[in-house]
Structure formats: structure tokens, C-alpha cells
Design a protein around this motif. Structure first.
Motif, PDB file in Angstrom:
ATOM      1  N   ARG A  73      26.317  44.483 -20.412  1.00  0.00           N
ATOM      2  CA  ARG A  73      27.185  43.321 -20.335  1.00  0.00           C
ATOM      3  C   ARG A  73      26.760  42.293 -21.379  1.00  0.00           C
ATOM      4  N   TYR A 201      31.977  49.026 -22.292  1.00  0.00           N
ATOM      5  CA  TYR A 201      30.887  49.130 -21.318  1.00  0.00           C
ATOM      6  C   TYR A 201      31.314  48.663 -19.923  1.00  0.00           C
ATOM      7  N   GLY A 202      30.814  49.354 -18.919  1.00  0.00           N
ATOM      8  CA  GLY A 202      31.070  49.093 -17.487  1.00  0.00           C
ATOM      9  C   GLY A 202      31.511  47.689 -17.145  1.00  0.00           C
ATOM     10  N   GLY A 203      30.553  46.802 -17.030  1.00  0.00           N
ATOM     11  CA  GLY A 203      30.835  45.449 -16.554  1.00  0.00           C
ATOM     12  C   GLY A 203      31.767  44.650 -17.465  1.00  0.00           C
ATOM     13  N   LYS A 209      35.441  45.488 -11.433  1.00  0.00           N
ATOM     14  CA  LYS A 209      34.066  45.341 -10.980  1.00  0.00           C
ATOM     15  C   LYS A 209      33.633  43.872 -11.073  1.00  0.00           C
ATOM     16  N   LYS A 210      32.748  43.531 -12.011  1.00  0.00           N
ATOM     17  CA  LYS A 210      32.216  42.173 -12.043  1.00  0.00           C
ATOM     18  C   LYS A 210      33.317  41.150 -12.345  1.00  0.00           C
ATOM     19  N   HIS A 230      27.287  39.578  -4.870  1.00  0.00           N
ATOM     20  CA  HIS A 230      26.633  40.672  -5.592  1.00  0.00           C
ATOM     21  C   HIS A 230      25.608  41.323  -4.654  1.00  0.00           C
ATOM     22  N   SER A 253      21.022  42.471 -11.315  1.00  0.00           N
ATOM     23  CA  SER A 253      21.249  43.825 -11.844  1.00  0.00           C
ATOM     24  C   SER A 253      19.920  44.501 -12.168  1.00  0.00           C
ATOM     25  N   ASP A 278      26.675  47.353  -4.655  1.00  0.00           N
ATOM     26  CA  ASP A 278      26.773  46.316  -5.689  1.00  0.00           C
ATOM     27  C   ASP A 278      27.554  45.078  -5.257  1.00  0.00           C
ATOM     28  N   PHE A 300      28.026  52.649  -9.775  1.00  0.00           N
ATOM     29  CA  PHE A 300      27.769  52.599 -11.216  1.00  0.00           C
ATOM     30  C   PHE A 300      26.308  52.169 -11.339  1.00  0.00           C
ATOM     31  N   ARG A 375      23.722  54.848 -17.453  1.00  0.00           N
ATOM     32  CA  ARG A 375      24.319  54.727 -16.122  1.00  0.00           C
ATOM     33  C   ARG A 375      24.940  56.030 -15.653  1.00  0.00           C
ATOM     34  N   ALA A 437      20.034  45.140 -18.031  1.00  0.00           N
ATOM     35  CA  ALA A 437      21.443  45.292 -17.632  1.00  0.00           C
ATOM     36  C   ALA A 437      22.348  44.345 -18.411  1.00  0.00           C
TER      37      ALA A 437
HETATM   38  O1  SAT Z   1      27.665  46.480 -16.056  1.00  0.00           O
HETATM   39  S1  SAT Z   1      27.773  46.170 -14.646  1.00  0.00           S
HETATM   40  O2  SAT Z   1      27.950  44.749 -14.476  1.00  0.00           O
HETATM   41  O3  SAT Z   1      28.893  46.859 -14.070  1.00  0.00           O
HETATM   42  C1  SAT Z   1      26.350  46.662 -13.882  1.00  0.00           C
HETATM   43  C2  SAT Z   1      25.414  45.554 -13.673  1.00  0.00           C
HETATM   44  O4  SAT Z   1      25.005  44.897 -14.618  1.00  0.00           O
HETATM   45  O5  SAT Z   1      25.051  45.327 -12.495  1.00  0.00           O
END
Ligand code: SAT
Ligand code: MN
Length: 590
Positions: A73, A201-203, A209-210, A230, A253, A278, A300, A375, A437
């Protein structure tokens, strides 16, 4: 007449100018087709999107390698765009909404030329839950589509739920040019809207999600009287009585939330069931208790350090591959077996490895195999400890809330707050050493209230007051505990074994919830009498135990100074009650 969803999608397509628009149905077959496309021509970075892994070892699993500059993130590029700057607070980067939209619209303009625009209708929360929210995400990344399919309840049912109301949370995403200079994650809490460009990327990219379930949802909760947090959600069953105690646990995280959520208790006679690792949405039920649901449908989690020793249930989850694919992102690859590998999976690395960027790994060069923030993305249905209440629309009643951080010193192993508001004070002043993270330097203590600093979508001064207001509405208050599994000795070694042994502390909390053990009153809160901790079979000296519970005046003087500086940023808007608790702390630690 076109529906509100169709109209919104048309507008975004007019802006981003894709070759094709594709509506995701959310079926297994469809995902197989999309993964097949991702294994051939689709590229979102320097590599193909997916590489098929050995399904004998990890069933239905695929490797994804991200762009090397896009692995975490990016908090410095994340903005909360409220009309008034003070409403975003000192805890957020802020931009005026019109200006923000203009700026990112230039980047979105034509960004999907030559690409497909995917429309993903998805629910956060079970579709039957009154607390669930319908959402639409647009993206041009197949990796994001497959990830959203695993992490949320995606598919057509969402469109029914939206119906003619036109109420849905909007997420517009494009990987853009994957250029960190053209990367923005923009939140518009007043409009239930997220616009994210330049990262896969994920977040940054899985907007349910976030971005939604924490930043936007925390603001919805502020307006509507609930909390988006969280937190893990877990149940602990006493096998003798069949009674289940539900816990929430907040940690920044990469502090072991996922391991905690599926912990294999070291003490006989208990079983832990998992509801989430999470995010928790928490409402006051009609009986005046707190009820939590997990809005997500998958995990995740951080791969490095996950093993049969640290989290056997997660390894089982990753191997299962039932109904849903499992993704590994930026792990290494064992080329002899075509299975993913990361630091900690086995004690000795296999002989032939590619690193997370697909380059041949040379042990002598001293570099990592897997990216430290690599991840896995896996469906909760594969989790052997999944709670039978997972889909319960009303959620589970909460008896205890745990807050934790990563602290080498200062903070004792476990401490219980005097009451709800004192718990809010301690949670609002929580500190933790940073991890990988988020992009930036790791290992520095920063204040991370409720583990929500990067995720609270409005002014945290209002957020702290909101927590106390929720407390006022409760008839039965959960107990609030603070833990630190990460205290170290002078040589830098962890004093507490962690992992399964953390259950010993959970057991003490259960006893406190039931009221079966007394505790010692200290300036920080209630701490255990050592004799009340079940340490059977654990080799730990009384001196180490003393250090784990030590309260050092000089540490806490420094801590109080730090907290005061943190609180100071919020100015007039800050709740006076929390300053009073800080004054009490200062008086009592000397
Ligand atoms: O990248 S995420 O925010 O989904 C995972 C994390 O940092 O907890
Ligand atoms: Mn998290």
C-alpha cells in the motif's frame, strides 16, 4: 431505461475508453476462462498475469508477479477528499474533491484503450445481512477481477440488491501505467466513491477491502452509528461446556492477525473458530450487545513466515483449492516442483528457486526469495477452522476486544482496561513498530490508534468520540485488552514464544470475561497474577515473566510525551476525556 448502475458504468467507459466492457457474473467457469486469458496474453506488468502452479501441492493455485515498484500500500498517495479539510483530519492526506476528481480524471482519460473494462458487482457482507453493502468495482486488471471473486461475494445477486434504489458504493480502478508518479488512491466519503489508478496491489486495487470496508465504511458507520474496524473475529469454544466466547482483535498490518484468527490452541479442551482475519463491521444489537460480521469472503495474508509450525490451518487452507482459485503474489518459485516458496515455509530452502521477480535465486547473494510483503489470496470456504456462523447475517455477539501492536519494549504482554472509555483511551494511543505492509521505512514506532491510522476515513478526533458514543449505547460492554507479543530482551530476542502460546493469554482473558479470576490493579490497567496464567509445559523463567509485565517509569514517561504530541495535532476537536486519561497516566506512572 438504463439503471443507475448501467448509467454509472457508461460514464466511466466514456472516460476510460476501453475496447470492450465485460460484466462479471461470478461463476467458477468464468474465473477459469479469465485465468486462462491471464496465463496467455494478458500482461499488467513485466510478466504474464498468472502462472499455473502445481495443483497437487496447492490445489487450483496460480502465481502472480506484480510490477517491482508495486508491492505494498502507498499511504503517501492515498487521499481522503472531504469538502472541508478538517473533516479528513490530520490522520489523512487531503485534497478538495473537485480538484482531486479533475486531477485523476486526466489520468483516467483513455487509460483503458486497448483493454477490457470489467464490471464487478459484489457484496461486502452476506447478501442476506442487514449490515451488508452492495458495491460495483470497475477495473482493467484480470488479477483484480479474480482477487475480488475470492475476497468478496461477487456476482449478479448484488444487482438485485441494488435494485432501482441506485444505492451502491462505486469503485473505479485502473492499473494505468503502473507509474508511481501517476498513482493515486482517492476516497470521496460523501459520495461513497473510490477512484484508484496506477497500482494493482491488494490494498490499493481491491477496492472492497481497505478503501471501502474501512475508509468509506468507517465514515458510513460514523453517520449511521456503527464501527468499521481493522480486526479479526474469532470464536473460542470450551469443549467441556460447548460455550463459545467471541473475540475481536485489532493489530496493524503484518502483526500476525491471520495467525491469531486460526490459532491452534496450545491448551487442551479448547477450539478456535475463524470468522475473519482483517476487517470487522460492528453493530449494536437489539439486546445492547456488540455484534460483528466479516464483510470479506477470503484472506489476503502475508506469505513469509506462514508454515505448518506457525499456522498449520492456513497451510491447509492454501492447499485445499475448493471452488475458488488460490493466488500467490510475489512469492518465490521452486522450479523442481513448480510450487510457491517463501521464507519460513520450510527450514531449508529447496535447491532451485526463482525469486519474486522470476530471477534465478542465488543463496550466496543474500537477497530474499519472496518479497517480505508477498501475499496469498484464498477463499474462506477452504479454511478448516471456519466458524459455522460465518454466513450468519446478524453476526456474532462480542465478549472481548483485543488491541495489539509490535513493541520491542514498554508495553506489557497483556493488560485489561479499567472500563470501556479507558479502553478507548488506550486504543487511541496505541503505538506499533512499522512493517513492510506499507511502503516506507520499517521498524519505527508510530502511533496507530485502533490499528486504524491508515484506514480511518475521517478525522480521528471524531472517530474517538464515536467509539465512546457507541460505548454509551451498550447495555453489556465487552472487556478491552491490550497485548504485546513482541517484547524483546537486551540481545534483541523475543521474550514470549508467540504463536500457539498466545492462547495462554487468550485463556486468561476468557477467565476475566467469565469473572473467574481476580487481577492486579496497575497504572496501566488490570494485569494478571502470574499464578492465574496457564503456563504448563512452557519453559519460561520467573525473571522473563517479570520483564514481560514490567512497567518502567522512564519508558512510560517517554510514551506519555509521544501520546501528548500525537493528540496535540487534533487541536480543539479532540475529546477532553482522553486528555484527562492521559493526565491520570502521567500522574500514576511516577
Ligand atoms: O494491502 S492490504 O491493505 O490489503 C493488506 C494490509 O496491508 O493489511
Ligand atoms: Mn490489514
Amino acid at each position: 431505461m438504463a439503471s443507475a448502475v448501467e448509467r454509472w458504468v457508461e460514464e466511466q467507459a466514456a472516460l476510460t475508453k476501453p475496447d470492450k466492457v465485460y460484466w462479471v457474473q461470478g461463476t467458477e467457469d468464468e474465473m477459469r476462462r479469465l485465468i486462462a486469458i491471464g496465463m496467455t496474453k494478458e500482461k499488467t506488468g513485466p510478466h504474464q498475469t498468472f502462472k499455473e502452479l502445481n495443483h497437487q501441492i496447492f490445489a487450483n493455485s496460480y502465481l502472480h508477479r506484480s510490477h517491482p515498484n508495486d508491492v505494498a500500500r502507498t499511504e503517501q498517495l492515498t487521499f481522503v477528499c472531504t469538502p472541508a479539510k478538517e473533516d479528513a483530519g490530520p490522520n489523512n492526506n487531503w485534497m478538495e474533491p473537485k480538484e482531486a476528481k479533475q486531477m485523476v480524471s486526466t489520468l483516467f482519460d483513455g487509460c483503458m484503450k486497448g483493454r477490457t473494462l470489467y464490471v464487478i458487482p459484489y457484496m461486502m457482507g452476506h447478501p442476506d445481512s442487514p449490515y451488508a453493502k452492495p458495491c460495483i468495482q470497475i477495473t482493467d486488471s484480470i488479477y483484480v477481477v479474480v482477487s475480488m471473486y475470492i475476497m468478496t461475494r461477487a456476482g449478479k445477486k448484488t444487482l438485485e440488491r441494488i435494485g432501482p434504489s441506485g444505492n451502491f458504493v462505486k469503485g473505479l480502478h485502473s492499473v494505468g501505467e503502473l507509474d508511481p508518479n501517476k498513482r493515486y488512491i482517492m476516497h470521496f466519503p460523501q459520495e461513497d466513491l473510490v477512484m484508484s489508478i496506477g497500482s494493482g496491489y491488494g490494498g490499493n486495487a481491491l477496492l472492497g477491502k481497505k478503501c471501502f470496508s474501512l475508509r468509506i465504511a468507517s465514515y458510513q458507520g460514523y453517520r449511521e452509528g456503527w464501527l468499521a474496524e481493522h480486526m479479526v473475529i474469532m470464536g473460542v469454544e470450551d469443549k467441556k461446556t460447548g460455550e463459545i466466547v467471541y473475540f475481536l482483535g485489532a493489530f496493524p498490518s503484518a502483526c500476525g492477525k491471520t495467525n491469531l484468527a486460526m490459532i491452534d490452541p496450545i491448551l487442551d479442551g479448547y477450539e478456535v473458530t475463524t470468522l475473519g482475519d482483517d476487517i470487522a463491521w460492528i453493530n449494536v444489537g437489539p439486546d445492547g450487545r456488540l455484534y460483528a460480521i466479516n464483510p470479506e469472503a477470503g484472506f489476503f495474508g502475508v506469505a513469509p513466515g506462514t508454515s505448518d509450525k506457525t499456522n498449520p490451518h492456513m497451510i491447509e487452507t492454501l492447499r485445499a483449492g475448493k471452488y475458488y482459485p488460490t493466488l500467490f503474489t510475489n512469492t518465490g518459485l521452486d522450479t523442481d516442483t513448480n510450487a510457491p516458496w517463501w521464507e519460513g515455509l520450510t527450514d531449508v530452502p529447496p535447491p532451485h528457486l526463482l525469486d519474486w521477480q522470476g530471477k534465478s535465486w542465488d543463496a550466496a547473494a543474500g537477497k530474499v526469495v519472496a518479497h517480505p510483503n508477498s501475499r496469498f489470496t484464498v477463499s474462506a470456504v477452504n479454511c478448516p477452522t471456519l466458524s459455522k456462523e460465518f454466513d450468519n447475517p446478524t453476526g456474532v455477539p462480542i465478549s472481548a476486544i483485543l488491541f495489539g501492536g509490535r513493541r520491542s519494549d514498554t508495553v506489557p504482554l497483556v493488560c485489561e482496561s479499567f472500563d470501556w472509555d479507558h479502553g478507548v483511551f488506550k486504543a487511541s494511543s496505541l503505538g506499533s513498530e512499522t512493517t513492510t505492509a506499507a511502503a516506507g521505512q520499517a521498524g519505527i514506532v508510530r502511533r496507530d490508534p485502533m490499528a486504524m491510522l491508515p484506514f480511518c476515513g475521517y478525522n480521528m478526533a471524531d472517530y474517538f468520540r464515536h467509539w465512546m458514543n457507541v460505548g454509551d449505547k451498550l447495555k453489556t460492554h465487552p472487556k478491552i485488552f491490550f497485548v504485546n507479543w513482541f517484547k524483546k530482551n537486551a540481545e534483541g530476542k523475543f521474550l514470549w514464544p508467540g504463536f500457539r502460546d498466545n492462547f495462554r493469554i487468550i485463556k486468561w482473558m476468557m477467565d476475566r470475561v467469565k469473572g473467574t479470576v481476580p487481577a492486579q490493579e496497575t497504572p496501566l490497567g488490570f494485569m494478571p497474577h502470574h499464578k492465574d496464567l496457564n503456563l504448563a509445559g512452557l519453559d519460561i523463567s520467573p525473571e522473563v515473566l517479570d520483564t514481560l509485565f514490567e512497567i518502567k517509569t522512564e519508558h512510560w514517561e517517554k510514551e506519555a510525551e509521544d501520546i501528548e504530541a500525537f493528540y496535540g495535532q487534533f487541536g480543539e476537536r479532540f475529546p477532553e476525556k482522553l486528555n484527562n486519561y492521559l493526565d491520570d497516566l502521567k500522574k500514576n506512572i511516577v
